[in-house]
Design a protein around this motif. Sequence first.
Motif, PDB file in Angstrom:
ATOM      1  N   THR A 156       0.980  -1.339  -0.320  1.00 27.50           N
ATOM      2  CA  THR A 156       0.099   0.058   0.201  1.00 27.50           C
ATOM      3  C   THR A 156       1.165   1.300   0.324  1.00 27.50           C
ATOM      4  OG1 THR A 156      -1.564  -1.297   1.343  1.00 27.50           O
ATOM      5  CG2 THR A 156      -2.277   1.217   1.093  1.00 27.50           C
ATOM      6  N   PHE A 198      -8.012  -4.018 -13.107  1.00 25.92           N
ATOM      7  CA  PHE A 198      -7.854  -3.548 -11.179  1.00 25.92           C
ATOM      8  C   PHE A 198      -9.582  -4.665 -10.612  1.00 25.92           C
ATOM      9  CE2 PHE A 198      -5.845   0.672 -12.604  1.00 25.92           C
ATOM     10  CZ  PHE A 198      -5.163   0.441 -12.035  1.00 25.92           C
ATOM     11  N   GLU A 199     -10.267  -4.774 -11.192  1.00 19.87           N
ATOM     12  CA  GLU A 199     -11.202  -5.617 -10.452  1.00 19.87           C
ATOM     13  C   GLU A 199     -11.068  -6.576 -10.125  1.00 19.87           C
ATOM     14  OE1 GLU A 199     -10.349  -2.570 -13.318  1.00 19.87           O
ATOM     15  OE2 GLU A 199     -12.348  -1.154 -12.544  1.00 19.87           O
ATOM     16  N   LEU A 202      -8.571  -8.013  -7.643  1.00 19.95           N
ATOM     17  CA  LEU A 202      -9.361  -7.065  -6.664  1.00 19.95           C
ATOM     18  C   LEU A 202     -10.663  -8.249  -6.103  1.00 19.95           C
ATOM     19  CD1 LEU A 202     -10.696  -4.105  -6.430  1.00 19.95           C
ATOM     20  CD2 LEU A 202      -9.493  -5.326  -4.318  1.00 19.95           C
ATOM     21  N   GLU A 203     -11.122  -9.225  -7.207  1.00 18.08           N
ATOM     22  CA  GLU A 203     -11.663 -10.398  -6.944  1.00 18.08           C
ATOM     23  C   GLU A 203     -11.162 -11.529  -6.759  1.00 18.08           C
ATOM     24  OE1 GLU A 203     -15.060 -10.104  -5.778  1.00 18.08           O
ATOM     25  OE2 GLU A 203     -15.522  -8.618  -6.957  1.00 18.08           O
ATOM     26  N   SER A 206      -8.663 -11.261  -2.913  1.00 16.60           N
ATOM     27  CA  SER A 206     -10.239 -11.332  -1.815  1.00 16.60           C
ATOM     28  C   SER A 206      -9.929 -12.386  -1.566  1.00 16.60           C
ATOM     29  CB  SER A 206     -10.770 -10.594  -1.645  1.00 16.60           C
ATOM     30  OG  SER A 206     -11.702 -11.081  -2.895  1.00 16.60           O
ATOM     31  N   THR A 214      -5.526  -6.396  -1.095  1.00 18.48           N
ATOM     32  CA  THR A 214      -5.863  -5.497  -1.416  1.00 18.48           C
ATOM     33  C   THR A 214      -6.760  -4.934  -1.119  1.00 18.48           C
ATOM     34  OG1 THR A 214      -7.412  -7.733  -0.793  1.00 18.48           O
ATOM     35  CG2 THR A 214      -8.909  -6.293  -1.429  1.00 18.48           C
ATOM     36  N   ARG A 215      -5.790  -3.906   0.061  1.00 15.17           N
ATOM     37  CA  ARG A 215      -6.261  -2.790  -0.015  1.00 15.17           C
ATOM     38  C   ARG A 215      -5.212  -2.151  -1.012  1.00 15.17           C
ATOM     39  NH1 ARG A 215      -4.327  -0.500   5.568  1.00 15.17           N
ATOM     40  NH2 ARG A 215      -4.217   1.825   4.847  1.00 15.17           N
ATOM     41  N   GLU A 218      -7.083  -1.953  -4.245  1.00 12.57           N
ATOM     42  CA  GLU A 218      -7.897  -1.062  -4.511  1.00 12.57           C
ATOM     43  C   GLU A 218      -7.498   0.407  -4.432  1.00 12.57           C
ATOM     44  OE1 GLU A 218     -11.517  -3.016  -0.827  1.00 12.57           O
ATOM     45  OE2 GLU A 218      -9.803  -1.480  -0.689  1.00 12.57           O
ATOM     46  N   LEU A 219      -6.105   1.033  -4.263  1.00 11.63           N
ATOM     47  CA  LEU A 219      -5.912   2.627  -3.743  1.00 11.63           C
ATOM     48  C   LEU A 219      -5.094   2.933  -5.564  1.00 11.63           C
ATOM     49  CD1 LEU A 219      -5.517   4.517  -1.833  1.00 11.63           C
ATOM     50  CD2 LEU A 219      -2.656   3.375  -1.474  1.00 11.63           C
ATOM     51  N   MET A 221      -6.431   1.234  -8.049  1.00 14.87           N
ATOM     52  CA  MET A 221      -7.874   0.922  -8.792  1.00 14.87           C
ATOM     53  C   MET A 221      -8.621   2.685  -8.911  1.00 14.87           C
ATOM     54  SD  MET A 221     -10.596  -0.834  -9.161  1.00 14.87           S
ATOM     55  CE  MET A 221     -11.504  -0.722  -7.773  1.00 14.87           C
ATOM     56  N   ARG A 222      -7.865   3.079  -7.455  1.00 19.57           N
ATOM     57  CA  ARG A 222      -8.872   4.735  -7.549  1.00 19.57           C
ATOM     58  C   ARG A 222      -8.247   6.025  -8.416  1.00 19.57           C
ATOM     59  NH1 ARG A 222      -9.147   6.395  -1.563  1.00 19.57           N
ATOM     60  NH2 ARG A 222      -9.366   4.211  -1.457  1.00 19.57           N
TER      61      ARG A 222
END
Lengths: 419, 419
Positions: A156, A198-199, A202-203, A206, A214-215, A218-219, A221-222
Motif C-alpha cells: 500500500t 484492477f477489478e 481485487l476479486e 480477496s 487487497t488494499r 483498491e488504492l 484502482m482509485r
Amino acid sequence: MPLLVMKFGGTSVADLARIENAAKKVQREVERGYDVIVIVSAMSGKTNELVGWVETTSKLYDAREYDAVVSSGENVTAGLMALRLQEMGVPARSWQGWQVPINTTSAHSAARFVDIPRANIDAKFAEGFKVAVVAGFQGVSPEGRITTLGRGGSDTTAVAFAAAFGAERCDIYTDVDGIYTTDPRITSKARKLKKIAFEEMLELASLGAKVLQTRSVELAMRYKVRLRVLSSFEDTDENSGTLVCDEDEIMESKVVSGIAYSRDEAKITLVTVEDRPGIAAAIFGPLAEAGVNVDMIVQNISEKDYDDHPGAVTDMTFSCPINQVARARKAMEDAKAAGLINYDDLAVDEDVAKVSVVGIGMRSHAGVAAKMFRALSAENVNIKVIATSEIKISVLIDRKYMELAVQALHDAFDLHKAG
Amino acid sequence: MPLLVMKFGGTSVADLARIENAAKKVQREVERGYDVIVIVSAMSGKTNELVGWVETTSKLYDAREYDAVVSSGENVTAGLMALRLQEMGVPARSWQGWQVPINTTSAHSAARFVDIPRANIDAKFAEGFKVAVVAGFQGVSPEGRITTLGRGGSDTTAVAFAAAFGAERCDIYTDVDGIYTTDPRITSKARKLKKIAFEEMLELASLGAKVLQTRSVELAMRYKVRLRVLSSFEDTDENSGTLVCDEDEIMESKVVSGIAYSRDEAKITLVTVEDRPGIAAAIFGPLAEAGVNVDMIVQNISEKDYDDHPGAVTDMTFSCPINQVARARKAMEDAKAAGLINYDDLAVDEDVAKVSVVGIGMRSHAGVAAKMFRALSAENVNIKVIATSEIKISVLIDRKYMELAVQALHDAFDLHKAG
C-alpha cells in the motif's frame, strides 16, 4: 525525469545478498533514465520477531508502542539498501516515515494515508539523488507518533507513493513471477497473465490469490496506478511479470480471466427464521459486531408454514471462514437469547469450499454462469450456494471436489490458451 | 514532582526478562513519588549486529545511513520497556530522539547535543504519565536526519536529560555494582566507594575503569548532575552503588581515592632530537594527524653534545596504546623523511604499563608522590616515566610489575579502609 516506484517484500530483502540483488534491479532502472522511489519491507522474519516480543511483553498492548517497535525493521532495510546503492555509485538516501513525512491517521496498527507531501523528496531528486529508499508499512500520526498500516502494508505504501509522485508504474517485486489464471499447484495448465484489470485482481486477491494486498489494489484502482507484479529472484525486464491496470489498457480481454478458490469456508444455516422486515439486519448486525467475516448470503424464499410458526418463515444461509464458526454460533445464540432473532436450528457445514470464476468480460457476455454450472455438473459436483457479482460468480461446493472443480472450470473457459 | 533519570545499558535490557527486571526498578521509584525518565540502550548484541550489516554493505559507509540503521536497536527497547511498564500499571510512553526532540549537531556517529527542549515530555508528565522511556544514543540533526552519539552514548544521553530536566539524580544501572578503589581482579582488598568526585571519576574512567563513558562524566561535572552507578542484577535501594558527585558533597574525602592502571601501553623514545623552539609541535602534530593517542610526554633536558650534533639536543619520550605503535612509527619516519624533524633512533618499549594514583585530596596534601615512589621502590619496581596532574600521579613501569604495583599502592594509601 520519469519516475518508477519499486517495492521489495521481506523475502526479497531477507539478507545482505538479497538486498544487493534488489539494489541491482534498482540500478538498472536508474541506468534506463528513471528516478526511483524504492519501498522496502523488513528483512523476512524480523517483523515477526518484533511482534513476538511485543505480544510476550503485553497481551493487550498499547498499539502506539507496538507501532514504534514493529516499524523498526523497515528502517534497518531502508538504510542498508541506501548504503548498498551508494556503494554501487547510485546517489541514494533512506527515508523513514516521519522524515518524508508520510502523514496518516492516528489509527495505530491500521493507519490510513492522509497525504504524502512531495517537497522533501523532490528537493533531493533536484539535488541529484536518483533513488529515495522509503521504509514501507509506516507513517506518522498528527500527534507525531509512529503509525503502521497493518501487515502487508508495504504494498500500500508503494501504491500511495506512485500516486503521490505520478509514477509511470509501481513494480512489486515478490517471490512469485506474476498473477496466474489459477493456482499452479492445482493445475499445471495455469498460465501467467500478461495483464489483468484492477477489478479482476481485487476479486482474485480477496479470494485467495494472495500476491497483492487487497488494499493496495483498491488504492491503485482509485488513482489509476499501473501495478506490476514480478519476481525478485529472476532476471526481469520491461515485459516480465503481470501488469495490473485499468481495463482500458486490456484490449484483448477474455470473458473469464481466472479461477479463484478458498478452501477454509464454512456454511451456516439458520433454519426457520421469522421472515419479517429487518430480519437480515437483526442477524448480520451481531455477526459483524462479533468480527465474523460473512461472505456469501442466501435467503431461501421458502413458504414453510408450521403450526408453531403462524407467520412467514425462511431459512437464512451464509458462509464465513471456518475458524470463525464458533464466534458466529455464539453471536447467534446470544441474539436469540436476547430475543432479537428466533430460529429452530443452526446447521453448520464445515466441509465446503468456494470456487469463483472472475472476469471483466462477463459484464458484456451472457451465459458465463450457465457454462460454469454445466462444467461442474459434468463432473457431478453439487452446488450448495451461488453468489454473483458483476465480474464474478462464486459457488460453495463440497471441499473434496474443490480441485476437480478448479481444473474443470480452467478447461471449460480455455484459460490455458493465451488471451 | 521530583524527577529521576534511570539509564539501563545493553546487558540490563538484554532480553524480555531483563527488561521486566529493569521495569520493576523503575516502578519502585515511581512508587516512591518520582517522575522518571528512563534511558535505554539496545538489547545487547543488537547494535553489533546492525553495525556488522552496515560495514559488510559498505566499507566507507555514509554515516547518515549508519546512524539511521544503528539507532533502531534503542527504539525497540524503548517501546518494549514502555509496554512492560504499562503492563505493570505504570503510565509510560516511549520517545525516539526526533520525537523529544533531542537536537544534536550534524556530526553523524559522533554528534553532540545542541539542546533538549522539555515541552513535549513535560506536557505528558502534566497529563499524568509517570515515565518517559527515551531511546538512548540518538538524536536528530538540524537537517532532520537521525544522528548517533558514538558508542556508549546512552550514558551521555542520560546525563543530558538529567541536566535538561533538573533531575535529582541520574542512576546508571549496569553490570557492576559501583566504582572500586581499584580493579577487584587485581586485589581482593579493593573496596567499593560510596562517593567519588567527578574529577576523580574522569581520571579513573580515562585510565581504564570503564564503567562510565568519559564524556558522560564531563557533562555531569559541567552541569553538576549527581550520577549514581549501580547494579541491574542486584536488589538496590537508595544507598546502593557509588555516587559520582561534586567534591563539596564529599566531606570525608581521603587523599587518594583509587588506583587505576592501563596494561596495554608502549613507550616510544626519539633519541637525539634537535632541541629548538617548535620541536614538540613538529613531533606531536604528525602524531595527532595519524590518530595516535599520545598520553604521557617527557622531554629529557639533556646536555648531549656530539660532534655530528653541534647544537643542543634532547631525547623525547611519549607513551601511547600499544596497538598504535606502528602508526606512530610511520608518522615519525614520514616526518623525518619530509625534513620536519630529525632523530638518531626511535626506541620502542612495548613491555610497559601505566599505574596511577588518583584523588582530589592531593591538591591539599603534599607528599603523595613521595609516598607513591617509596611504595614502589620498596617492591623494587623501577619507574620509567612520571607524569603528574593536580589530582593524579601516573608512572610507567615494566608490565610484569603492574599487579604488584597496584597492590602495593592500594596498601600504602590504606584504600581497603573505609573513607
